[in-house]
Design a protein around this motif. Structure first.
Motif, PDB file in Angstrom:
ATOM      1  N   UNK A 140      26.465 -80.034 -22.419  1.00  0.00           N
ATOM      2  CA  UNK A 140      26.934 -81.224 -21.705  1.00  0.00           C
ATOM      3  C   UNK A 140      26.187 -82.514 -22.055  1.00  0.00           C
ATOM      4  N   UNK A 141      24.869 -82.430 -22.170  1.00  0.00           N
ATOM      5  CA  UNK A 141      24.124 -83.646 -22.510  1.00  0.00           C
ATOM      6  C   UNK A 141      24.049 -83.836 -24.013  1.00  0.00           C
ATOM      7  N   UNK A 142      24.021 -82.690 -24.710  1.00  0.00           N
ATOM      8  CA  UNK A 142      23.802 -82.762 -26.157  1.00  0.00           C
ATOM      9  C   UNK A 142      24.977 -83.387 -26.906  1.00  0.00           C
ATOM     10  N   UNK A 143      26.207 -83.277 -26.386  1.00  0.00           N
ATOM     11  CA  UNK A 143      27.358 -83.813 -27.139  1.00  0.00           C
ATOM     12  C   UNK A 143      27.249 -85.323 -27.354  1.00  0.00           C
ATOM     13  N   UNK A 144      26.346 -85.982 -26.592  1.00  0.00           N
ATOM     14  CA  UNK A 144      26.168 -87.431 -26.779  1.00  0.00           C
ATOM     15  C   UNK A 144      25.096 -87.750 -27.817  1.00  0.00           C
ATOM     16  N   UNK A 145      24.512 -86.679 -28.408  1.00  0.00           N
ATOM     17  CA  UNK A 145      23.486 -86.917 -29.437  1.00  0.00           C
ATOM     18  C   UNK A 145      24.137 -87.062 -30.808  1.00  0.00           C
ATOM     19  N   UNK A 146      23.405 -87.743 -31.693  1.00  0.00           N
ATOM     20  CA  UNK A 146      23.918 -87.999 -33.030  1.00  0.00           C
ATOM     21  C   UNK A 146      24.161 -86.688 -33.784  1.00  0.00           C
ATOM     22  N   UNK A 147      25.318 -86.571 -34.397  1.00  0.00           N
ATOM     23  CA  UNK A 147      25.729 -85.436 -35.241  1.00  0.00           C
ATOM     24  C   UNK A 147      25.857 -84.115 -34.484  1.00  0.00           C
ATOM     25  N   UNK A 148      25.762 -84.158 -33.146  1.00  0.00           N
ATOM     26  CA  UNK A 148      25.837 -82.880 -32.419  1.00  0.00           C
ATOM     27  C   UNK A 148      27.285 -82.441 -32.249  1.00  0.00           C
ATOM     28  N   UNK A 149      27.565 -81.189 -32.620  1.00  0.00           N
ATOM     29  CA  UNK A 149      28.873 -80.600 -32.366  1.00  0.00           C
ATOM     30  C   UNK A 149      28.613 -79.260 -31.697  1.00  0.00           C
ATOM     31  N   UNK A 150      29.363 -78.972 -30.629  1.00  0.00           N
ATOM     32  CA  UNK A 150      29.141 -77.709 -29.916  1.00  0.00           C
ATOM     33  C   UNK A 150      29.310 -76.562 -30.907  1.00  0.00           C
ATOM     34  N   UNK A 151      28.494 -75.531 -30.744  1.00  0.00           N
ATOM     35  CA  UNK A 151      28.470 -74.456 -31.726  1.00  0.00           C
ATOM     36  C   UNK A 151      29.470 -73.361 -31.343  1.00  0.00           C
ATOM     37  N   UNK A 152      30.667 -73.440 -31.896  1.00  0.00           N
ATOM     38  CA  UNK A 152      31.611 -72.337 -31.670  1.00  0.00           C
ATOM     39  C   UNK A 152      32.520 -72.232 -32.885  1.00  0.00           C
ATOM     40  N   UNK A 153      33.040 -71.034 -33.100  1.00  0.00           N
ATOM     41  CA  UNK A 153      33.901 -70.840 -34.271  1.00  0.00           C
ATOM     42  C   UNK A 153      35.112 -71.749 -34.188  1.00  0.00           C
ATOM     43  N   UNK A 154      35.559 -71.970 -32.949  1.00  0.00           N
ATOM     44  CA  UNK A 154      36.744 -72.797 -32.738  1.00  0.00           C
ATOM     45  C   UNK A 154      36.501 -74.225 -33.217  1.00  0.00           C
ATOM     46  N   UNK A 155      35.321 -74.784 -32.838  1.00  0.00           N
ATOM     47  CA  UNK A 155      35.004 -76.179 -33.193  1.00  0.00           C
ATOM     48  C   UNK A 155      35.002 -76.354 -34.714  1.00  0.00           C
ATOM     49  N   UNK A 156      34.504 -75.290 -35.415  1.00  0.00           N
ATOM     50  CA  UNK A 156      34.372 -75.431 -36.869  1.00  0.00           C
ATOM     51  C   UNK A 156      35.721 -75.675 -37.545  1.00  0.00           C
ATOM     52  N   UNK A 157      36.811 -75.223 -36.887  1.00  0.00           N
ATOM     53  CA  UNK A 157      38.123 -75.413 -37.508  1.00  0.00           C
ATOM     54  C   UNK A 157      38.690 -76.805 -37.215  1.00  0.00           C
ATOM     55  N   UNK A 158      38.019 -77.567 -36.349  1.00  0.00           N
ATOM     56  CA  UNK A 158      38.511 -78.910 -35.992  1.00  0.00           C
ATOM     57  C   UNK A 158      37.622 -79.948 -36.667  1.00  0.00           C
ATOM     58  N   UNK A 159      38.255 -80.896 -37.388  1.00  0.00           N
ATOM     59  CA  UNK A 159      37.421 -81.818 -38.155  1.00  0.00           C
ATOM     60  C   UNK A 159      36.673 -82.794 -37.254  1.00  0.00           C
ATOM     61  N   UNK A 160      35.495 -83.188 -37.675  1.00  0.00           N
ATOM     62  CA  UNK A 160      34.694 -84.138 -36.901  1.00  0.00           C
ATOM     63  C   UNK A 160      33.289 -84.205 -37.450  1.00  0.00           C
ATOM     64  N   UNK A 161      32.593 -85.298 -37.124  1.00  0.00           N
ATOM     65  CA  UNK A 161      31.225 -85.480 -37.623  1.00  0.00           C
ATOM     66  C   UNK A 161      30.196 -85.558 -36.503  1.00  0.00           C
ATOM     67  N   UNK A 162      30.642 -85.521 -35.265  1.00  0.00           N
ATOM     68  CA  UNK A 162      29.678 -85.596 -34.157  1.00  0.00           C
ATOM     69  C   UNK A 162      29.047 -86.963 -34.008  1.00  0.00           C
TER      70      UNK A 162
END
Ligand code: ADP
Length: 485
Positions: free
Chosen positions: A428-450
């Motif tokens: 919850x707090x970490x998603x506002x940090x630079x380059x942070x993307x939640x660690x899940x297999x699902x997220x990896x399939x969605x493009x983004x740079x955090x």
């Protein structure tokens, strides 16, 4: 009879020996059991003989002021009790069959006869070999720890918050550009940090550490020769039993090299995104020109393809602008230009813009009141657009996204709720940090740079607002930001 009792008491007393004041002989008159045990000797073998005949001073140690002969003589000359806190005297060990090193502490008391003359010396010794060895081991361990710390280039420091004393290892002086034997004060060290950094980084971090008990920050320092270096300091606060802070201890590391790397990387991102922006702008212009020209074309494929091409160009542009903003932010050049505007209208505009590329989600807007805010309209638009974009990216096709605007306690609050994958409590707090993307297999399939939420957070901070997310970690999330009215 009483004499016998004294004799028994003496013999049971800890490490004592009574010698006559007959310089230079010092005839032994009595010795306690413990003394005999210490010296591996028997009463018959020593009583009646001269002290130095039985226990000769160690002649290998020259000028030894703790040598027994000197001490005994001084006791007689001065008539005073003399203590020797630590001295070394090796004794024969029947187990090893050798003289083994031993450390002792002793006191020497003059004993008067009835005429008031010093007639005897009572010498009481304690074996402190164990204590001395423990201390030596502790010093050795400390030295070993210090060597290990110094090998990593770390300086360690300690600030006594009660009497304000500051101590540190020699490496500290080197990190600040002094020679290792220089002794700069805390004020000297702080003078290498510029006023802005002092106010924005150092002081807030100290204040915060009083609450959290931990402190850590990175800051640049300027050496006397003008060169700029970076340091990272980390520490903890120790408290007394009443929970008052008494001491801060920590480390300082020179991070100039990795910082320079980071700066180079940021410069590279800035340069690359700037270079990409130019061809993209002309690509967009050509697409628009073509769309104009082919407006009347009756080939549905052509117009459809151009709309899609335009959308993809926009998507790419927003990625590139994200990187540009990131490098502006890092260089301290992300500024906000305040103006008064209707936030409902801005939200509606951003939803319309999102719908240009959104074919699969229904976005429902629930404005609650007419609210004007004093903020940077483009930057706030960027935050809303990031919330909407994420809600679309991280929720299933066909689901609904709900946007609200309301006022609570003098704050305008905008929220974007989706029915997507949600955010786990740990993220919850970490998603506002630079380059942070939640660690899940699902997220990896969605493009983004955090970087979207990191920028959003920085933008909202610059407006003295708040940004946060609520989620049960499974059935979607709601992102919020507030702006003071
Ligand atoms: P990006 O989406 O490009 O990775 P952001 O900074 O916008 O970067 O988001 C950071 C991370 O926060 C995402 O990678 C994702 O893990 C999480 N996140 C953001 N929005 C949502 C959302 N609506 N639902 C679930 N997770 C989200």
């Amino acid at each position: 009879m009483p004499e016998d009792i004294f004799k028994i008491v003496f013999e049971k007393s800890p490490g004592s020996i009574l010698v006559k004041a007959d310089i230079p002989l010092f005839t032994i008159l009595a010795a306690s059991d413990t003394y005999l045990k210490f010296t591996s000797s028997s009463r018959e073998a020593i009583v009646g003989r001269g002290f130095f005949e039985v226990f000769p001073d160690d002649e290998t140690v020259e000028h030894d002021e703790t040598a027994a002969r000197k001490i005994f003589t001084r006791v007689i000359e001065t008539g005073e009790k003399i203590d020797v806190p630590t001295y070394k005297y090796d004794v024969y060990d029947p187990i090893t069959g050798r003289r083994e090193p031993h450390f002792w502490s002793c006191s020497n008391i003059p004993v008067m006869d009835t005429q008031g003359n010093i007639a005897y010396i009572l010498n009481t010794v304690t074996d402190i070999t164990g204590e001395v060895k423990a201390k030596e081991t502790a010093i050795e361990n400390e030295n070993r720890l210090r060597m290990a710390t110094e090998a990593t280039g770390l300086a360690t420091w300690e600030l006594d918050m009660v009497n304000n004393s500051f101590i540190y290892t020699p490496r500290m002086a080197e990190i600040f550009g002094y020679s290792a034997d220089a002794k700069p004060t805390l004020a000297d060290l702080r003078s290498h940090i510029n006023n802005d950094d002092m106010e924005q980084i150092v002081i807030p971090s100290h204040k915060q550490s009083l609450v959290t008990g931990e402190h850590a920050y990175e800051v640049k320092i300027q050496w006397a020769d003008g060169s700029v270096h970076w340091i990272k300091t980390q520490g903890i606060i120790q408290h007394d039993q009443k929970k008052n802070p008494i001491r801060m201890i920590g480390t300082v590391l020179d991070i100039t090299e990795s910082k320079r790397d980071e700066i180079r990387k940021n410069d590279f991102i800035a340069m690359a995104s700037h270079e990409l922006k130019t061809p993209l702008t002309s690509l967009k212009a050509y697409i628009q020109l073509l769309s104009q020209k082919l407006k009347k074309s009756d080939d549905p494929f052509v117009s459809n393809a151009l709309v899609r091409a335009n959308n993809q160009v926009n998507k790419m542009a927003s990625l590139i602008y994200g990187f540009l903003d990131l490098s502006r932010l890092e260089a301290g050049r992300l500024q906000v230009k305040l103006q008064i505007f209707d936030i409902n209208k801005l939200v509606a505009d951003m939803i319309n813009e999102a719908n240009l590329v959104n074919y699969n989600h229904k976005i429902v807007f629930k404005p609650m009141a007419y609210i004007t805010v004093n903020a940077d309209i483009d930057r706030i638009g960027q935050v809303i657009s990031n919330f909407l974009g994420n809600a679309i990216k991280y929720s299933p096709n066909g689901s609904t996204i709900t946007v609200t605007v309301k006022t609570v306690d003098g704050q305008a609050i905008v929220s974007v709720a989706d029915k997507g994958i949600g955010i786990k409590p740990k993220d919850k707090d970490k998603v506002f940090q630079r380059f942070y993307r939640a660690d899940s297999d699902h997220i990896k399939t969605i493009s983004g740079f955090g970087i979207g939420l990191y920028l959003a957070n920085e933008i909202i901070q610059r407006h003295k607002g708040k940004i946060w997310v609520e989620s049960d970690g499974e059935t979607g999330s709601t992102f919020y930001f507030s702006l003071p009215l």
